[in-house]
Design a protein around this motif. Structure first.
Motif, mmCIF file in Angstrom:
data_model
loop_
_atom_site.group_PDB
_atom_site.id
_atom_site.type_symbol
_atom_site.label_atom_id
_atom_site.label_comp_id
_atom_site.label_asym_id
_atom_site.label_seq_id
_atom_site.Cartn_x
_atom_site.Cartn_y
_atom_site.Cartn_z
ATOM 1 N N THR A 171 -9.819 5.032 23.704
ATOM 2 C CA THR A 171 -8.450 4.542 23.574
ATOM 3 C C THR A 171 -7.629 5.454 22.675
ATOM 4 O O THR A 171 -6.447 5.700 22.916
ATOM 5 C CB THR A 171 -8.452 3.106 23.009
ATOM 6 N N LEU A 172 -8.272 5.955 21.640
ATOM 7 C CA LEU A 172 -7.584 6.895 20.741
ATOM 8 C C LEU A 172 -7.069 8.089 21.554
ATOM 9 O O LEU A 172 -5.937 8.528 21.405
ATOM 10 C CB LEU A 172 -8.547 7.381 19.652
ATOM 11 N N LYS A 173 -7.932 8.557 22.429
ATOM 12 C CA LYS A 173 -7.594 9.737 23.229
ATOM 13 C C LYS A 173 -6.575 9.400 24.322
ATOM 14 O O LYS A 173 -5.532 10.037 24.443
ATOM 15 C CB LYS A 173 -8.879 10.296 23.858
ATOM 16 N N GLY A 204 5.511 15.149 5.016
ATOM 17 C CA GLY A 204 4.314 15.497 5.777
ATOM 18 C C GLY A 204 3.368 14.399 6.212
ATOM 19 O O GLY A 204 2.170 14.593 6.209
ATOM 20 N N ARG A 205 3.898 13.268 6.637
ATOM 21 C CA ARG A 205 2.994 12.238 7.153
ATOM 22 C C ARG A 205 2.249 12.686 8.398
ATOM 23 O O ARG A 205 1.205 12.172 8.738
ATOM 24 C CB ARG A 205 3.786 11.003 7.571
ATOM 25 N N ASP A 206 2.853 13.607 9.144
ATOM 26 C CA ASP A 206 2.228 14.055 10.384
ATOM 27 C C ASP A 206 1.100 15.036 10.132
ATOM 28 O O ASP A 206 0.484 15.534 11.066
ATOM 29 C CB ASP A 206 3.280 14.677 11.317
ATOM 30 N N LEU A 229 -4.988 3.040 2.077
ATOM 31 C CA LEU A 229 -4.873 4.404 2.593
ATOM 32 C C LEU A 229 -3.575 5.003 2.084
ATOM 33 O O LEU A 229 -2.568 4.296 2.018
ATOM 34 C CB LEU A 229 -4.835 4.380 4.124
ATOM 35 N N PRO A 230 -3.589 6.270 1.770
ATOM 36 C CA PRO A 230 -2.333 6.857 1.283
ATOM 37 C C PRO A 230 -1.300 6.910 2.398
ATOM 38 O O PRO A 230 -1.645 6.741 3.568
ATOM 39 C CB PRO A 230 -2.741 8.273 0.868
ATOM 40 N N THR A 231 -0.057 7.143 2.026
ATOM 41 C CA THR A 231 0.984 7.373 3.014
ATOM 42 C C THR A 231 0.533 8.518 3.913
ATOM 43 O O THR A 231 -0.012 9.493 3.430
ATOM 44 C CB THR A 231 2.281 7.781 2.292
ATOM 45 N N GLY A 232 0.747 8.334 5.202
ATOM 46 C CA GLY A 232 0.306 9.374 6.126
ATOM 47 C C GLY A 232 -1.169 9.271 6.470
ATOM 48 O O GLY A 232 -1.686 10.061 7.249
ATOM 49 N N GLY A 233 -1.828 8.280 5.908
ATOM 50 C CA GLY A 233 -3.261 8.119 6.159
ATOM 51 C C GLY A 233 -3.546 7.537 7.534
ATOM 52 O O GLY A 233 -4.678 7.535 8.004
ATOM 53 N N GLY A 234 -2.468 7.027 8.174
ATOM 54 C CA GLY A 234 -2.640 6.476 9.517
ATOM 55 C C GLY A 234 -2.979 5.003 9.511
ATOM 56 O O GLY A 234 -3.840 4.541 10.263
ATOM 57 N N LYS A 235 -2.253 4.247 8.714
ATOM 58 C CA LYS A 235 -2.539 2.811 8.621
ATOM 59 C C LYS A 235 -2.215 2.089 9.918
ATOM 60 O O LYS A 235 -2.967 1.206 10.344
ATOM 61 C CB LYS A 235 -1.748 2.195 7.451
ATOM 62 N N SER A 236 -1.098 2.443 10.531
ATOM 63 C CA SER A 236 -0.667 1.688 11.716
ATOM 64 C C SER A 236 -1.746 1.663 12.793
ATOM 65 O O SER A 236 -1.997 0.642 13.422
ATOM 66 C CB SER A 236 0.598 2.292 12.312
ATOM 67 N N LEU A 237 -2.364 2.811 12.983
ATOM 68 C CA LEU A 237 -3.374 2.897 14.030
ATOM 69 C C LEU A 237 -4.516 1.909 13.797
ATOM 70 O O LEU A 237 -5.155 1.458 14.753
ATOM 71 C CB LEU A 237 -3.926 4.330 14.071
ATOM 72 N N CYS A 238 -4.771 1.578 12.527
ATOM 73 C CA CYS A 238 -5.890 0.693 12.186
ATOM 74 C C CYS A 238 -5.755 -0.692 12.817
ATOM 75 O O CYS A 238 -6.736 -1.391 12.996
ATOM 76 C CB CYS A 238 -6.022 0.537 10.675
ATOM 77 N N SER A 293 -9.560 12.823 17.119
ATOM 78 C CA SER A 293 -10.475 12.272 16.112
ATOM 79 C C SER A 293 -9.740 11.317 15.185
ATOM 80 O O SER A 293 -8.515 11.338 15.089
ATOM 81 C CB SER A 293 -11.083 13.411 15.307
ATOM 82 N N PHE A 294 -10.536 10.500 14.519
ATOM 83 C CA PHE A 294 -9.954 9.540 13.594
ATOM 84 C C PHE A 294 -9.682 10.190 12.255
ATOM 85 O O PHE A 294 -10.369 11.119 11.851
ATOM 86 C CB PHE A 294 -10.923 8.362 13.393
ATOM 87 N N ARG A 295 -8.709 9.673 11.555
ATOM 88 C CA ARG A 295 -8.504 10.083 10.174
ATOM 89 C C ARG A 295 -9.530 9.314 9.330
ATOM 90 O O ARG A 295 -10.084 8.310 9.777
ATOM 91 C CB ARG A 295 -7.072 9.725 9.727
ATOM 92 N N PRO A 296 -9.764 9.778 8.106
ATOM 93 C CA PRO A 296 -10.804 9.135 7.297
ATOM 94 C C PRO A 296 -10.634 7.610 7.193
ATOM 95 O O PRO A 296 -9.531 7.124 6.941
ATOM 96 C CB PRO A 296 -10.630 9.784 5.919
HETATM 97 P P1 ADP Z 1 0.870 5.446 7.117
HETATM 98 O O1 ADP Z 1 1.499 4.158 7.589
HETATM 99 O O2 ADP Z 1 -0.501 5.265 6.580
HETATM 100 O O3 ADP Z 1 1.766 6.211 6.204
HETATM 101 P P2 ADP Z 1 1.177 6.183 9.849
HETATM 102 O O4 ADP Z 1 0.460 5.068 10.473
HETATM 103 O O5 ADP Z 1 2.672 6.159 9.871
HETATM 104 O O6 ADP Z 1 0.677 6.388 8.362
HETATM 105 O O7 ADP Z 1 0.652 7.552 10.479
HETATM 106 C C1 ADP Z 1 1.195 8.778 10.074
HETATM 107 C C2 ADP Z 1 1.217 9.751 11.236
HETATM 108 O O8 ADP Z 1 -0.117 10.161 11.542
HETATM 109 C C3 ADP Z 1 1.779 9.149 12.509
HETATM 110 O O9 ADP Z 1 2.637 10.104 13.074
HETATM 111 C C4 ADP Z 1 0.551 8.885 13.348
HETATM 112 O O10 ADP Z 1 0.835 8.939 14.723
HETATM 113 C C5 ADP Z 1 -0.385 9.998 12.918
HETATM 114 N N1 ADP Z 1 -1.822 9.658 13.081
HETATM 115 C C6 ADP Z 1 -2.419 8.508 12.750
HETATM 116 N N2 ADP Z 1 -3.737 8.556 13.030
HETATM 117 C C7 ADP Z 1 -3.979 9.787 13.549
HETATM 118 C C8 ADP Z 1 -5.153 10.469 14.036
HETATM 119 N N3 ADP Z 1 -6.340 9.869 14.047
HETATM 120 N N4 ADP Z 1 -5.004 11.726 14.482
HETATM 121 C C9 ADP Z 1 -3.794 12.338 14.477
HETATM 122 N N5 ADP Z 1 -2.668 11.764 14.031
HETATM 123 C C10 ADP Z 1 -2.746 10.498 13.565
#
Ligand code: ADP
Ligand code: ZN
Length: 614
Positions: free
Chosen positions: A12-14, A324-326, A43-52, A21-24
């Motif tokens: 699903t990630l793909k 640099g969240r991306d 998780l820090p900002t940019g850590g990818g919380k939403s995806l969780c 790959s997943f972030r830490p």
């Molecule tokens: P946070 O809320 O923790 O600050 P976000 O959820 O906004 O972070 O994610 C930050 C950026 O990283 C988004 O653009 C998101 O699409 C991207 N991202 C999240 N997980 C991954 C991943 N596993 N690989 C690549 N990019 C990711």
């Protein structure tokens, strides 16, 4: 519910998000919640919380509800999900009746996977009953620190979440935050009534951010120099006062920069408009007070400049964290002057609550230590949060290679004469007047300043009066503070910050000891070579600049047409990956990070055509 095969998550990630790959900790957090357990994720900002929570929501059969405090962010997230072909919606006060009705219809038809709600919405009568009918399976609480009155952003409405827990005791909950002290963490667990939650704490290191602190000499000129590296890329300049945001923005506009001011003194509507322009890349540089930032998820902020000293290290970390969240290399520069510190000191001294005064004073000292210090910025930031910096190989390290102190280590200089002048000036003033004075006054005496108090107290008759004209005030203040750090002078924070000579300082003066101090912050920018070195440390990839620029302007057109921010079409990271791999066939695009099935279908052909024409 049964745990989906681990590969379902990767697939699903793909397929949906296009990530390889997943972030830490992302995977661990998802697996834990899918197994039906409560989780607290830091998780820090940019850590990818939403995806969780977004990714498990797709995998789940029923409905996932996400509680989010900011209406603007809800819309943003929903739009992003829709772009990836995920059925998502939100309900909050910004919707018209018709829009709400439409959302409800979709919900009852079971078409929505992810529903964003404001905490207030939960309390609307019948809401919980409805959620029950809608087969609520999972609740994610974003910005979970808002529930704690100890946090920096307490929102009483968050307390409504208790009702959800009471009503759905078996629905797993996930609390997410980027900022949580021990105390706040405890509050989150307690208030959300998380049951034996597993807590995941990611490293707070932001490997793609570089940190640099330079003396503020001529700020506009310095800002323009920094901006030269960023033609069309977004950045934020933080200022302390509203007036300053206006004047800096105006100065930049005069120099042809596409900048705008933002502060809490503007009417809400105007603020929203300006924020929107920034998010949609119509404004390149936002010159703002700290009122700006909480409500934006813009992932491609390439630089954050502090024109003025931030309030404390936490604020500095938060504010720079918006860059640099991306995951692409991004830069944080602080323009530093000790006179900012002096102003803050005066402000702190006027605080009436002794505890608050004490805390603020300590925070300021730590901040100055950080700003003026010669240690690796990353090491020292993480250390402040109780974390040991580890390099890519996972080993503890003392240098990151990407901050100013790592790239251009500061020399020690012979400061014997400087120290002697400062120490004897302090001694003479005390001998003459019978009381001690603050740093500013001492330095004014050395500089031979025409100040009323100097005359009144007769300090213009001292032999040290005017003995320090060869250095600027800032330099004297810097060295005086270094002497405090070195233990030769002391500041009495409980008594008007007056300065005294320590016994060690006395001995040093008597013995004419050689005193070496670190040179003040360097004034020069980074050389081209140093910059390259820095980008390498930050994980920069090589890509075809020309193609990247073309892709960006194509993207801008698409975004305008659809009325969404450009980063929702594709992130810079994705466009760089395309400009690096230069895929020739449609199917090759599948291998590019950030291109999921939906976006491939939407934009794949256009990209291939664009690549063919270059
Ligand atoms: P946070 O809320 O923790 O600050 P976000 O959820 O906004 O972070 O994610 C930050 C950026 O990283 C988004 O653009 C998101 O699409 C991207 N991202 C999240 N997980 C991954 C991943 N596993 N690989 C690549 N990019 C990711
Ligand atoms: Zn470093």
């Amino acid at each position: 519910m049964s745990l989906p095969a681990v590969d379902t998550l990767s697939a699903t990630l793909k397929n949906t998000f296009g990530y390889a790959s997943f972030r830490p900790l992302q995977r661990e957090i998802m697996e834990e919640t899918l197994a039906g357990r409560d989780v607290l994720a830091l998780l820090p900002t940019g850590g990818g919380k939403s995806l969780c929570y977004q990714l498990p929501a797709i995998v789940r059969a029923g409905l996932t509800v996400v509680i989010s405090p900011l209406i603007a962010l809800m819309k943003d997230q929903v739009d992003s999900l829709l772009q990836n072909g995920v059925k998502a919606a939100y309900l909050n006060s910004s919707l018209t009746d018709d829009e709400s009705k439409d959302t409800w219809r979709q919900l009852f038809r079971g078409e929505i996977k992810v529903l964003y709600l404001s905490p207030e919405r939960l309390l609307v009568e019948g809401m919980l009953d409805t959620l029950e009918q809608l087969k609520l399976e999972f609740v994610a609480v974003d910005e979970a620190h808002c529930i704690s009155s100890w946090g920096h952003d307490f929102r009483p409405e968050y307390r409504a979440l208790k009702a959800v827990r009471a009503r759905f005791p078996h629905v797993p909950m996930l609390g997410l935050t980027a900022s949580a002290t021990e105390r706040v963490r405890h509050d989150i667990v307690e208030m959300l009534e998380l049951k034996n939650p597993r807590t995941f704490v990611a490293s707070f290191n932001r490997p793609n951010l570089s940190y640099r602190i330079v003396p503020r000499l001529s700020p506009i000129k310095q800002i323009l120099e920094i901006l030269e590296g960023y033609r069309d890329e977004s950045g934020i300049i933080y200022c302390l006062s509203r007036a300053r945001t206006e004047s800096v923005a105006a100065d930049l506009v005069k120099k042809g920069i596409n900048a705008e001011a933002y502060h809490a003194g503007l009417p809400a509507e105007e603020r929203n408009r300006r924020q929107e322009r920034f998010v949609k890349d119509e404004t390149q540089v936002m010159v703002a007070t700290i009122a700006f930032g909480m409500g934006i998820d813009k992932p491609d902020v390439r630089f954050v400049i502090h024109h003025d000293l931030p309030k404390n290290i936490e604020s500095y970390y938060q504010e720079t964290g918006r860059a640099g969240r991306d995951g692409l290399p991004s830069e944080c520069v602080m323009l530093y002057t000790s006179s900012d510190a002096a102003k803050l000191r005066v402000f702190i001294d006027q605080l009436t609550d002794p505890l608050e005064r004490e805390i603020s004073s300590r925070q300021l000292s730590r901040l100055l230590q950080f700003a003026e210090g010669s240690e690796c910025r990353r090491v020292s930031l993480l250390n402040y949060f109780g974390e040991v910096y580890k390099d890519e190989s996972g080993e503890p390290a003392l240098v990151c290679g990407a901050c100013d102190n790592c790239l251009t280590p500061r020399q020690e200089v012979d400061a014997t004469e400087v120290a002697q002048k400062l120490i004897s000036c302090v001694l003479r003033i005390k001998k003459h007047s019978g009381f001690s004075v603050g740093l500013n006054h001492i330095v004014d005496v050395l500089l031979g300043a025409q100040v009323e108090k100097i005359k009144k107290w007769g300090h213009d008759t001292l032999s040290t009066y005017g003995a320090g004209k060869g250095k600027t005030k800032a330099e004297w203040l810097y060295f005086a503070r270094e002497l405090v750090t070195a233990g030769l002078l002391s500041i009495n924070h409980d008594h008007f910050n007056v300065v005294d000579v320590t016994s060690e300082g006395l001995t040093a003066l008597k013995d004419k000891r050689t005193i070496r101090l670190r040179a003040p912050l360097g004034t020069s920018g980074l050389s081209v070579d140093k910059r390259k070195e820095q980008r390498r440390h930050l994980g920069a990839v090589d890509f075809d600049e020309e193609i990247f620029t073309k892709l960006r302007s194509w993207r801008a057109g698409v975004a305008r047409e659809k009325g969404i921010p450009a980063y929702m079409v594709f992130s810079d990271a994705t466009l760089q990956a395309v400009a690096s791999k230069k895929p020739r066939r449609y199917s090759d695009l599948r291998g590019v990070s950030g291109i999921g099935e939906k976006k491939l279908e939407l934009y794949g052909e256009a990209i291939i055509e664009l690549l063919e024409s270059t």
